[in-house]
Design a protein around this motif. Structure first.
Motif, mmCIF file in Angstrom:
data_model
loop_
_atom_site.group_PDB
_atom_site.id
_atom_site.type_symbol
_atom_site.label_atom_id
_atom_site.label_comp_id
_atom_site.label_asym_id
_atom_site.label_seq_id
_atom_site.Cartn_x
_atom_site.Cartn_y
_atom_site.Cartn_z
ATOM 1 N N SER A 48 0.845 -1.192 0.000
ATOM 2 C CA SER A 48 0.000 0.000 0.000
ATOM 3 C C SER A 48 0.880 1.242 0.000
ATOM 4 N N ILE A 49 0.395 2.321 -0.608
ATOM 5 C CA ILE A 49 1.230 3.516 -0.752
ATOM 6 C C ILE A 49 1.453 4.227 0.578
ATOM 7 N N ILE A 50 0.700 3.885 1.596
ATOM 8 C CA ILE A 50 1.017 4.351 2.948
ATOM 9 C C ILE A 50 1.199 3.142 3.851
ATOM 10 N N GLY A 51 2.102 3.289 4.823
ATOM 11 C CA GLY A 51 2.347 2.241 5.797
ATOM 12 C C GLY A 51 2.106 2.763 7.198
ATOM 13 N N LEU A 52 1.906 1.856 8.135
ATOM 14 C CA LEU A 52 1.624 2.218 9.519
ATOM 15 C C LEU A 52 2.912 2.195 10.330
ATOM 16 N N GLY A 53 3.248 3.322 10.958
ATOM 17 C CA GLY A 53 4.495 3.447 11.719
ATOM 18 C C GLY A 53 4.443 2.770 13.070
ATOM 19 N N GLY A 54 5.458 1.970 13.349
ATOM 20 C CA GLY A 54 5.490 1.204 14.590
ATOM 21 C C GLY A 54 5.743 2.032 15.832
ATOM 22 N N TRP A 55 6.550 3.088 15.724
ATOM 23 C CA TRP A 55 6.834 3.897 16.912
ATOM 24 C C TRP A 55 5.549 4.547 17.415
ATOM 25 N N ASP A 56 4.797 5.135 16.502
ATOM 26 C CA ASP A 56 3.594 5.865 16.909
ATOM 27 C C ASP A 56 2.512 4.939 17.440
ATOM 28 N N ILE A 57 2.373 3.748 16.858
ATOM 29 C CA ILE A 57 1.339 2.836 17.347
ATOM 30 C C ILE A 57 1.677 2.387 18.762
ATOM 31 N N GLY A 58 2.971 2.371 19.089
ATOM 32 C CA GLY A 58 3.382 2.021 20.449
ATOM 33 C C GLY A 58 3.242 3.158 21.433
ATOM 34 N N ALA A 59 3.031 4.380 20.917
ATOM 35 C CA ALA A 59 2.906 5.552 21.786
ATOM 36 C C ALA A 59 1.475 5.788 22.254
ATOM 37 N N ILE A 60 0.510 5.062 21.684
ATOM 38 C CA ILE A 60 -0.892 5.223 22.081
ATOM 39 C C ILE A 60 -1.082 4.625 23.477
ATOM 40 N N PHE A 81 3.264 -2.718 7.385
ATOM 41 C CA PHE A 81 3.382 -2.423 8.809
ATOM 42 C C PHE A 81 4.858 -2.296 9.166
ATOM 43 N N ASP A 82 5.201 -1.166 9.744
ATOM 44 C CA ASP A 82 6.575 -0.843 10.128
ATOM 45 C C ASP A 82 6.775 -1.061 11.628
ATOM 46 N N ASN A 83 7.979 -1.508 12.010
ATOM 47 C CA ASN A 83 8.305 -1.604 13.424
ATOM 48 C C ASN A 83 9.812 -1.642 13.599
ATOM 49 N N CYS A 84 10.254 -1.780 14.859
ATOM 50 C CA CYS A 84 11.680 -1.874 15.156
ATOM 51 C C CYS A 84 11.882 -2.562 16.493
ATOM 52 N N TRP A 85 12.975 -3.297 16.586
ATOM 53 C CA TRP A 85 13.299 -4.041 17.803
ATOM 54 C C TRP A 85 13.326 -3.151 19.041
ATOM 55 N N ASP A 86 13.768 -1.889 18.907
ATOM 56 C CA ASP A 86 13.937 -1.062 20.109
ATOM 57 C C ASP A 86 12.820 -0.046 20.347
ATOM 58 N N TYR A 87 11.763 -0.034 19.506
ATOM 59 C CA TYR A 87 10.694 0.930 19.745
ATOM 60 C C TYR A 87 9.983 0.631 21.064
ATOM 61 N N LEU A 267 4.934 5.303 1.894
ATOM 62 C CA LEU A 267 5.273 6.324 2.883
ATOM 63 C C LEU A 267 4.794 5.864 4.249
ATOM 64 N N ILE A 268 5.730 5.693 5.188
ATOM 65 C CA ILE A 268 5.352 5.318 6.548
ATOM 66 C C ILE A 268 4.751 6.533 7.249
ATOM 67 N N CYS A 269 3.569 6.346 7.821
ATOM 68 C CA CYS A 269 2.839 7.440 8.475
ATOM 69 C C CYS A 269 2.743 7.192 9.976
ATOM 70 N N GLY A 270 3.030 8.224 10.737
ATOM 71 C CA GLY A 270 2.852 8.145 12.185
ATOM 72 C C GLY A 270 1.383 8.327 12.528
ATOM 73 N N ILE A 271 0.751 7.275 13.023
ATOM 74 C CA ILE A 271 -0.696 7.274 13.288
ATOM 75 C C ILE A 271 -0.925 6.987 14.765
ATOM 76 N N GLN A 272 -1.507 7.956 15.474
ATOM 77 C CA GLN A 272 -1.745 7.779 16.902
ATOM 78 C C GLN A 272 -3.223 7.904 17.277
ATOM 79 N N SER A 273 -4.092 7.973 16.278
ATOM 80 C CA SER A 273 -5.531 8.061 16.556
ATOM 81 C C SER A 273 -6.306 7.607 15.329
ATOM 82 N N ARG A 274 -7.581 7.317 15.529
ATOM 83 C CA ARG A 274 -8.434 6.962 14.380
ATOM 84 C C ARG A 274 -8.576 8.152 13.432
ATOM 85 N N GLU A 275 -8.559 9.354 13.991
ATOM 86 C CA GLU A 275 -8.624 10.544 13.142
ATOM 87 C C GLU A 275 -7.400 10.597 12.221
#
Length: 331
Positions: A48-60, A81-87, A267-275
């Motif tokens: 998909s042309i946008i991806g979900l950022g792992g850091w931000d999903i962990g910040a919710i 879906f993006d992520n990282c071992w140290d997020y 493009l990985i997008c930082g997503i922290q809400s449904r909005e």
């Protein structure tokens, strides 16, 4: 005269990037869920042309809400879906693992995570941790994270470096593709690209500020296009919390469109809400590239704020796996 010549050359370089982006648009396809997809370099995969950022999903704060956001993203065709071992000390991977373990969601995503260790032993432990946390038997894309030290390439390519672990893991089916990331300086990316290895992906900052200062889109992206390496964009809003919309007053969807007008796979997008999610999905579903005039207007707004790199904090500080180097120096 010199100023005008430099300005003209700068704009020509960016417009050339947009021209390459239009060739990527020819390869863009719609999907049943409504989000367009693009090819991921020479891998044969589409994402998909946008991806979900792992850091931000962990910040919710609310884990249930974070999981619901991930499920809604997948239901709407967001596959990367993006992520990282140290997020969040592994919390992001654990949370994502819980979401993907439900109702067969794991099979509907292209799962990427990143490794911090530069040596074989640490990288192998990072990989086993990630597989366990993500509750999966394979990672689609494993990327060496935060390339920002002069010795990173040589450490990774050493006899007992992290690349040895990646190649073994790929042969064993634990990972499928190999790439690297970073946001400090293009020269580190170019050093990795100069190594004798066929990279599947490269992840880098792509935004209107980057075009002016230590620019990945001007120095690294053309190399990826030439070699058919999947380019993954990030930092379209400049940093977590969206400094560009806050400080320059430019709407997030417009900034996302700028990044996606260039020749990147996603493009990985930082997503922290449904909005956040719904705004990004709407932008992606209705995506149209920016016209040259729109790009020039955005670049003009960015020229002053971009001059020192301070808004792009990751370019002037140490972010991403710096702990590994500090630990190595102490031992």
């Amino acid at each position: 005269m010199n100023f005008e010549s430099t300005r003209r050359e700068f704009l020509q370089t960016v417009i050339a990037g947009l021209a390459m982006g239009r060739s990527m648009l020819l390869a863009q396809e719609s999907s049943p869920a409504g989000l367009p997809t693009r090819p991921l370099g020479k891998t044969g995969e589409r994402v998909s042309i946008i991806g979900l950022g792992g850091w931000d999903i962990g910040a919710i704060r609310d884990e249930k809400e974070a999981i619901a956001i991930m499920h809604e993203a997948i239901d709407n065709g967001l596959t990367l879906f993006d992520n990282c071992w140290d997020y969040h000390n592994g919390g992001s991977e654990e949370r994502m693992g819980k979401a993907l373990a439900q109702n067969g969601y794991r099979d509907n995503v292209f799962l990427m995570t990143k490794v911090c260790g530069r040596d074989y032993k640490t990288a192998r432990q990072n990989l086993e941790d990630s597989l366990r946390r993500l509750r999966t038997d394979r990672i689609d894309l494993w990327q060496f994270h935060g390339i920002q030290w002069n010795d990173d390439p040589d450490l990774i390519f050493a006899e007992n470096g992290a690349l040895k672990c990646a190649l073994e893991a790929r042969k064993a089916g634990k990972i499928r593709y190999i790439g690297f990331t970073g946001h400090k300086n293009p020269r580190f990316h170019l050093a990795m690209l100069a190594k004798p290895f066929e990279w599947d992906t490269v992840q880098m900052p792509i935004n209107i500020l980057d075009a002016h200062y230590e620019s990945f889109q001007k120095q690294v992206l053309p190399v990826c296009v030439k070699r058919n390496i999947g380019a993954i964009g990030m930092k379209a809003l400049a940093s977590q919390g969206g400094r560009l919309p806050r400080e320059l007053g430019i709407p997030a969807p417009l900034l996302r469109r700028f990044a996606l007008s260039l020749p990147i796979s996603s493009l990985i997008c930082g997503i922290q809400s449904r909005e956040n999610l719904r705004q990004d999905i709407e932008m992606a579903r209705n995506f149209r590239p920016l016209a040259d005039e729109e790009v020039q207007e955005l670049l003009a707004k960015a020229a002053g704020p971009a001059a020192t790199g301070q808004i792009e904090q990751y370019k002037v500080g140490n972010y991403g796996c710096d702990w590994w180097h500090n630990l190595a120096k102490r031992s």
